[in-house]
Write an enzyme that holds these catalytic residues in place. Structure first.
Site, PDB file in Angstrom:
ATOM      1  N   ARG A  74     -11.476   8.313  10.604  1.00 42.11           N
ATOM      2  CA  ARG A  74     -10.660   7.623   9.610  1.00 42.11           C
ATOM      3  C   ARG A  74      -9.416   8.456   9.380  1.00 42.11           C
ATOM      4  O   ARG A  74      -9.308   9.567   9.840  1.00 42.11           O
ATOM      5  CB  ARG A  74     -11.413   7.490   8.270  1.00 42.11           C
ATOM      6  CG  ARG A  74     -12.450   6.399   8.159  1.00 42.11           C
ATOM      7  CD  ARG A  74     -11.912   4.986   8.051  1.00 42.11           C
ATOM      8  NE  ARG A  74     -10.830   4.776   7.102  1.00 42.11           N
ATOM      9  CZ  ARG A  74     -10.982   4.433   5.831  1.00 42.11           C
ATOM     10  NH1 ARG A  74     -12.185   4.312   5.306  1.00 42.11           N
ATOM     11  NH2 ARG A  74      -9.929   4.214   5.068  1.00 42.11           N
ATOM     12  N   GLY A  75      -8.485   7.908   8.590  1.00 40.19           N
ATOM     13  CA  GLY A  75      -7.320   8.687   8.195  1.00 40.19           C
ATOM     14  C   GLY A  75      -6.018   8.067   8.651  1.00 40.19           C
ATOM     15  O   GLY A  75      -5.991   7.137   9.449  1.00 40.19           O
ATOM     16  N   ASN A  76      -4.919   8.608   8.121  1.00 42.08           N
ATOM     17  CA  ASN A  76      -3.596   8.101   8.468  1.00 42.08           C
ATOM     18  C   ASN A  76      -3.165   8.640   9.833  1.00 42.08           C
ATOM     19  O   ASN A  76      -3.907   9.373  10.499  1.00 42.08           O
ATOM     20  CB  ASN A  76      -2.584   8.453   7.369  1.00 42.08           C
ATOM     21  CG  ASN A  76      -2.461   9.951   7.153  1.00 42.08           C
ATOM     22  OD1 ASN A  76      -2.697  10.755   8.049  1.00 42.08           O
ATOM     23  ND2 ASN A  76      -2.080  10.347   5.939  1.00 42.08           N
ATOM     24  N   VAL A  77      -1.964   8.280  10.242  1.00 37.41           N
ATOM     25  CA  VAL A  77      -1.478   8.671  11.566  1.00 37.41           C
ATOM     26  C   VAL A  77      -1.459  10.192  11.715  1.00 37.41           C
ATOM     27  O   VAL A  77      -1.893  10.740  12.744  1.00 37.41           O
ATOM     28  CB  VAL A  77      -0.070   8.082  11.822  1.00 37.41           C
ATOM     29  CG1 VAL A  77       0.547   8.680  13.084  1.00 37.41           C
ATOM     30  CG2 VAL A  77      -0.147   6.569  11.937  1.00 37.41           C
ATOM     31  N   SER A 102       0.530   4.069   1.868  1.00 33.87           N
ATOM     32  CA  SER A 102       0.583   4.875   3.082  1.00 33.87           C
ATOM     33  C   SER A 102       2.000   4.889   3.660  1.00 33.87           C
ATOM     34  O   SER A 102       2.810   3.988   3.411  1.00 33.87           O
ATOM     35  CB  SER A 102      -0.390   4.339   4.129  1.00 33.87           C
ATOM     36  OG  SER A 102       0.090   3.132   4.696  1.00 33.87           O
ATOM     37  N   LYS A 134      -3.422  -7.942  10.761  1.00 32.39           N
ATOM     38  CA  LYS A 134      -4.774  -7.718  11.271  1.00 32.39           C
ATOM     39  C   LYS A 134      -5.758  -7.334  10.162  1.00 32.39           C
ATOM     40  O   LYS A 134      -6.965  -7.431  10.346  1.00 32.39           O
ATOM     41  CB  LYS A 134      -4.774  -6.658  12.374  1.00 32.39           C
ATOM     42  CG  LYS A 134      -4.417  -5.257  11.958  1.00 32.39           C
ATOM     43  CD  LYS A 134      -4.382  -4.322  13.157  1.00 32.39           C
ATOM     44  CE  LYS A 134      -3.970  -2.907  12.796  1.00 32.39           C
ATOM     45  NZ  LYS A 134      -4.906  -2.219  11.883  1.00 32.39           N
ATOM     46  N   ASP A 135      -5.240  -6.888   9.000  1.00 35.26           N
ATOM     47  CA  ASP A 135      -6.109  -6.540   7.868  1.00 35.26           C
ATOM     48  C   ASP A 135      -6.434  -7.737   6.990  1.00 35.26           C
ATOM     49  O   ASP A 135      -7.278  -7.634   6.090  1.00 35.26           O
ATOM     50  CB  ASP A 135      -5.437  -5.474   6.989  1.00 35.26           C
ATOM     51  CG  ASP A 135      -5.259  -4.144   7.701  1.00 35.26           C
ATOM     52  OD1 ASP A 135      -6.049  -3.861   8.622  1.00 35.26           O
ATOM     53  OD2 ASP A 135      -4.337  -3.397   7.323  1.00 35.26           O
ATOM     54  N   CYS A 165     -12.489  -8.534   9.947  1.00 39.32           N
ATOM     55  CA  CYS A 165     -11.455  -7.803  10.672  1.00 39.32           C
ATOM     56  C   CYS A 165     -11.919  -6.427  11.135  1.00 39.32           C
ATOM     57  O   CYS A 165     -11.177  -5.723  11.809  1.00 39.32           O
ATOM     58  CB  CYS A 165     -10.175  -7.693   9.834  1.00 39.32           C
ATOM     59  SG  CYS A 165     -10.398  -7.103   8.159  1.00 39.32           S
ATOM     60  N   ARG A 202       0.845  -1.182   0.000  1.00 37.21           N
ATOM     61  CA  ARG A 202       0.000   0.000   0.000  1.00 37.21           C
ATOM     62  C   ARG A 202       0.888   1.243   0.000  1.00 37.21           C
ATOM     63  O   ARG A 202       2.070   1.179   0.312  1.00 37.21           O
ATOM     64  CB  ARG A 202      -0.919   0.005   1.227  1.00 37.21           C
ATOM     65  CG  ARG A 202      -1.998  -1.042   1.200  1.00 37.21           C
ATOM     66  CD  ARG A 202      -2.732  -1.103   2.539  1.00 37.21           C
ATOM     67  NE  ARG A 202      -3.299   0.190   2.902  1.00 37.21           N
ATOM     68  CZ  ARG A 202      -3.631   0.545   4.140  1.00 37.21           C
ATOM     69  NH1 ARG A 202      -3.422  -0.300   5.154  1.00 37.21           N
ATOM     70  NH2 ARG A 202      -4.169   1.727   4.387  1.00 37.21           N
ATOM     71  N   THR A 259      -3.264  12.458  10.215  1.00 41.22           N
ATOM     72  CA  THR A 259      -4.631  12.967  10.313  1.00 41.22           C
ATOM     73  C   THR A 259      -5.197  12.729  11.699  1.00 41.22           C
ATOM     74  O   THR A 259      -5.792  13.632  12.311  1.00 41.22           O
ATOM     75  CB  THR A 259      -5.527  12.289   9.264  1.00 41.22           C
ATOM     76  OG1 THR A 259      -5.026  12.574   7.959  1.00 41.22           O
ATOM     77  CG2 THR A 259      -6.962  12.791   9.365  1.00 41.22           C
ATOM     78  N   ARG A 260      -4.997  11.533  12.213  1.00 42.87           N
ATOM     79  CA  ARG A 260      -5.594  11.180  13.513  1.00 42.87           C
ATOM     80  C   ARG A 260      -4.973  11.973  14.654  1.00 42.87           C
ATOM     81  O   ARG A 260      -5.679  12.516  15.504  1.00 42.87           O
ATOM     82  CB  ARG A 260      -5.451   9.680  13.748  1.00 42.87           C
ATOM     83  CG  ARG A 260      -6.267   8.865  12.754  1.00 42.87           C
ATOM     84  CD  ARG A 260      -6.139   7.372  12.970  1.00 42.87           C
ATOM     85  NE  ARG A 260      -6.799   6.645  11.884  1.00 42.87           N
ATOM     86  CZ  ARG A 260      -7.558   5.569  12.052  1.00 42.87           C
ATOM     87  NH1 ARG A 260      -7.745   5.070  13.254  1.00 42.87           N
ATOM     88  NH2 ARG A 260      -8.131   4.978  11.029  1.00 42.87           N
ATOM     89  N   THR A 262     -11.387   6.943  17.379  1.00 46.27           N
ATOM     90  CA  THR A 262     -10.913   5.646  16.885  1.00 46.27           C
ATOM     91  C   THR A 262     -11.841   5.181  15.775  1.00 46.27           C
ATOM     92  O   THR A 262     -13.042   5.424  15.818  1.00 46.27           O
ATOM     93  CB  THR A 262     -10.872   4.581  17.997  1.00 46.27           C
ATOM     94  OG1 THR A 262     -10.569   3.303  17.393  1.00 46.27           O
ATOM     95  CG2 THR A 262     -12.202   4.455  18.725  1.00 46.27           C
ATOM     96  N   ARG A 313     -13.871  -2.480  17.803  1.00 43.84           N
ATOM     97  CA  ARG A 313     -13.241  -3.260  18.879  1.00 43.84           C
ATOM     98  C   ARG A 313     -12.733  -2.334  19.982  1.00 43.84           C
ATOM     99  O   ARG A 313     -12.961  -2.577  21.176  1.00 43.84           O
ATOM    100  CB  ARG A 313     -12.070  -4.078  18.304  1.00 43.84           C
ATOM    101  CG  ARG A 313     -11.157  -4.702  19.365  1.00 43.84           C
ATOM    102  CD  ARG A 313      -9.882  -5.253  18.735  1.00 43.84           C
ATOM    103  NE  ARG A 313      -9.082  -4.240  18.086  1.00 43.84           N
ATOM    104  CZ  ARG A 313      -8.227  -3.427  18.702  1.00 43.84           C
ATOM    105  NH1 ARG A 313      -8.075  -3.497  20.015  1.00 43.84           N
ATOM    106  NH2 ARG A 313      -7.517  -2.532  18.023  1.00 43.84           N
ATOM    107  N   ARG A 314     -12.042  -1.283  19.584  1.00 39.77           N
ATOM    108  CA  ARG A 314     -11.534  -0.339  20.579  1.00 39.77           C
ATOM    109  C   ARG A 314     -12.674   0.383  21.288  1.00 39.77           C
ATOM    110  O   ARG A 314     -12.640   0.578  22.500  1.00 39.77           O
ATOM    111  CB  ARG A 314     -10.592   0.673  19.905  1.00 39.77           C
ATOM    112  CG  ARG A 314      -9.259   0.069  19.489  1.00 39.77           C
ATOM    113  CD  ARG A 314      -8.460   1.023  18.631  1.00 39.77           C
ATOM    114  NE  ARG A 314      -7.124   0.513  18.336  1.00 39.77           N
ATOM    115  CZ  ARG A 314      -6.434   0.819  17.242  1.00 39.77           C
ATOM    116  NH1 ARG A 314      -6.948   1.629  16.337  1.00 39.77           N
ATOM    117  NH2 ARG A 314      -5.235   0.314  17.045  1.00 39.77           N
TER     118      ARG A 314
END
Length: 323
Positions: free
Chosen positions: A155-158, A17, A85-86, A248, A15, A160-161, A129, A133-134
């Site tokens: 949503r979003g990458n690190v 990212s 995990k994906d 997942c 990917r 963004t979060r 989040t 699950r979280r």
């Protein structure tokens, strides 16, 4: 004149990212050392990368994986690296999970304003989040410990979060320790969440290296990167997930670890949890068994715990998530 096979660069599908590129870069170096061949990264955009919908809405299962697997099957890349995990629990016949390298830290972490710990967040704190699950486990913990929090889907990458916290939109966000470690940003963590508070996603912190099932030479080379302890643990966790018939993006947490007496490993412990995202109902159980020396042995441990969780009503809790 064609390039000799032994010196042709191996093509690694990844990917785009920042995290995926970092993970794949680490694997590329290791594979190059094992094979003596250069490895080039082939960037592939997945549906999960372009969709702005939340994972629970788009199904979650395979959204970050399918495009990479399609490229493998078409022969456009020689192998691919996924966050385990994906990865859907069903393995396509034409592909093989050639290696699961040693796992990174599987825990979830908090990045909060003012360097706050999770339990020190103010009343009404908004925690971002994208993971049901979280949400389920944070809300369950908050309910049982008298904390007042609101979980907010993001949503979003690190960047963004964490930006939501920096900009004051959220009080904290939850991320995976492994990802922050791999991109060199673990120092931004304000709290490591104990697995007694939040169990990670099945396979969290581990990578999956996948290639075509008919490429025996590459399978043998990649197998040198496999960590048997990590593979046994994630096999147990993913077997639990599969037996619960959950994808997942489902609110399922699981972690297998080895129980040791001094230097002697005695057994494997597997913990599992499933709950409604508001945290009002949770089924959390654990089991222990002999350290599995086969894939089937680890899988049996996961299926046995799943049966116990289903008997306690786990299936109904996952179903309630959609209502």
């Amino acid at each position: 004149m064609t390039e000799p096979h032994a010196t042709r660069a191996l093509r690694l599908g990844t990917r785009r990212s920042k995290l995926a590129m970092a993970q794949s870069g680490l694997v590329a170096e290791a594979v190059s050392q094992v094979t003596g061949r250069p490895v080039e990264l082939v960037e592939i955009t997945t549906y999960g990368d372009v969709s702005r919908a939340h994972l629970a809405q788009i199904g979650g299962t395979g959204v970050f994986v399918t495009a990479l697997r399609d490229a493998l099957v078409r022969g456009e890349v020689d192998f691919a690296v996924h966050s385990l995990k994906d990865l859907p629990t069903a393995q396509p016949e034409e592909l093989v999970l050639a290696a699961v390298p040693e796992r990174e830290d599987p825990r979830d972490v908090i990045v909060a304003r003012d360097a706050l710990k999770f339990t020190d967040l103010p009343r009404g704190a908004r925690i971002g989040t994208g993971s049901p699950r979280r949400m389920a486990q944070l809300n369950a913990y908050a309910r049982s410990h008298g904390l007042d929090i609101e979980t907010v889907p993001i949503r979003g990458n690190v960047d963004t979060r964490i930006g939501y916290v920096r900009d004051g939109e959220l009080d904290a966000v939850v991320l995976a320790a492994a990802g922050l470690n791999r991109i060199g940003r673990i120092d931004e963590v304000t709290d490591f969440l104990s697995v007694d508070t939040v169990l990670p996603a099945p396979g969290q912190g581990a990578l999956a290296i996948e290639c075509a099932a008919d490429n025996a030479e590459l399978i043998a080379a990649l197998a040198e990167l496999d960590d048997p302890v990590t593979r046994a643990a994630v096999t147990a966790e993913r077997s639990l997930l599969a037996a619960l018939e959950a994808g997942c993006s489902a609110p399922v947490g699981a972690l297998a670890d080895l129980v040791a007496d001094g230097q002697i490993v005695k057994e494997m412990r597997l913990r599992g949890v499933v709950g409604t995202t508001d945290g009002t109902r949770v089924v959390q159980l654990s089991t222990t068994g002999p350290v599995p020396d086969t894939h089937d042995g680890a899988g049996a441990l996961g299926r046995a715990l799943a049966d116990e969780m289903l008997a306690q009503g786990a299936a109904g809790l996952m179903g309630e998530r959609a209502h």
